[in-house]
Scaffold this active site. Sequence first.
Site, PDB file in Angstrom:
ATOM      1  N   LEU A  54      32.962  37.614  38.242  1.00  0.00           N
ATOM      2  CA  LEU A  54      33.778  37.337  37.057  1.00  0.00           C
ATOM      3  C   LEU A  54      34.626  38.557  36.754  1.00  0.00           C
ATOM      4  O   LEU A  54      34.095  39.652  36.620  1.00  0.00           O
ATOM      5  CB  LEU A  54      32.888  37.055  35.834  1.00  0.00           C
ATOM      6  CG  LEU A  54      31.774  36.005  35.936  1.00  0.00           C
ATOM      7  CD1 LEU A  54      30.948  36.029  34.662  1.00  0.00           C
ATOM      8  CD2 LEU A  54      32.381  34.645  36.158  1.00  0.00           C
ATOM      9  N   HIS A  55      35.923  38.389  36.628  1.00  0.00           N
ATOM     10  CA  HIS A  55      36.729  39.554  36.277  1.00  0.00           C
ATOM     11  C   HIS A  55      38.060  39.206  35.629  1.00  0.00           C
ATOM     12  O   HIS A  55      38.690  40.048  35.003  1.00  0.00           O
ATOM     13  CB  HIS A  55      37.031  40.389  37.533  1.00  0.00           C
ATOM     14  CG  HIS A  55      38.166  39.843  38.349  1.00  0.00           C
ATOM     15  ND1 HIS A  55      38.023  38.746  39.173  1.00  0.00           N
ATOM     16  CD2 HIS A  55      39.466  40.219  38.443  1.00  0.00           C
ATOM     17  CE1 HIS A  55      39.172  38.488  39.763  1.00  0.00           C
ATOM     18  NE2 HIS A  55      40.063  39.352  39.333  1.00  0.00           N
TER      19      HIS A  55
END
Length: 363
Positions: A203-204
């Site tokens: 996740l980013h």
Amino acid sequence: MKVVSLVGARPQFVKEALVGEAARRLNAWQHVLVHSGQHYDGNMSDIFFQELGIPRPDHHLGIGSGSHARMTAAALTGMEDILLKEKPDALLVYGDTNTTLAGALAAVKLHVPVIHVEAGIRMLPKTMPEEINRVLTDRISAVMCCCSDLGRRNLAAEGLTDGVCVTGDVMYDLFLRMRPRFTPEETCAAMSLHPGEFALATLHRDYNVDAPASLRGMLEGLMGVQEEYGIPVLLPLHPRTRKRAQEFDLVPLLERLRTCDPIGYLEVMSLTCASRFVISDSGGLQKEAYYAGRRCAVMMPDTGWRELTDCGWNVLCAPERESILQAASRIMTPLACPEGTYGDGKAAESIIGAVRRMPFARA
């Protein structure tokens, strides 16, 4: 001929490893490497240079993090100084980052031709920073290298045909070259995981992790996968994601997942190959998972790699528990892996050839 190559984020390091090596091996041009510093964390940058054998950058801008405007402005002014100093025949940029757009703008205003690797990818919503960066970079590029024929068709629909070529995907080149160095079983053992019995997640993306509701929904979805399907989820924590989880008081949710610090390409791909499936909002990893024969739940409203969602191999999902669970259920179902989507593993050589055929290369 002299070409300045500009990188700043993980997917660009991966592509530079192959294109830079091919340029040197084929004696195609003098290759000058610039690192913008957009990914400034050692685990997000230095480790990739070491693992992929990328030479030390000739220049480092050190722009670090910040707002889109500040990052783009810093890279723009820094690249202008470097281009004036180096006086290259062309600038090579990759993908869709602020670094990419800034470098392309600096070059075109100095009448330096721009080579855009990974051109022609289009996705919704059009307001996404990455989409804006990619579309604008294509508009001012002299050479547009597409990963597949879909990219070429997208550019043609916008009236862009000159300088367009389908080269295949450099990331597939790298996957084939580095595959003998992957260590799925050893990497799993080091993390107390069993091959085929865990999911890998990343996740980013800013619009996912910068919104408390979205970040909570994604973390609850990953926890749901663990609870519903009885398999652990490993989440290498991007610095941005860790920071936002702390700001939004979501650390207790993180603690219910298996987390680790950011990891390099070899570890990422070793884990991808060993995983049962992947859940990610990474443009690169959703495609790398395909190369590893693993399906991916893509936590994005759309993807630039529509070839993989159109055939059902990858599945889009929203940043919320139920949507992630439904996508995970779908990608756990066996499906024949489509072949040959992104070339034959010789994209770097194809890019070199496309550049050499341009008028500025023969001047």
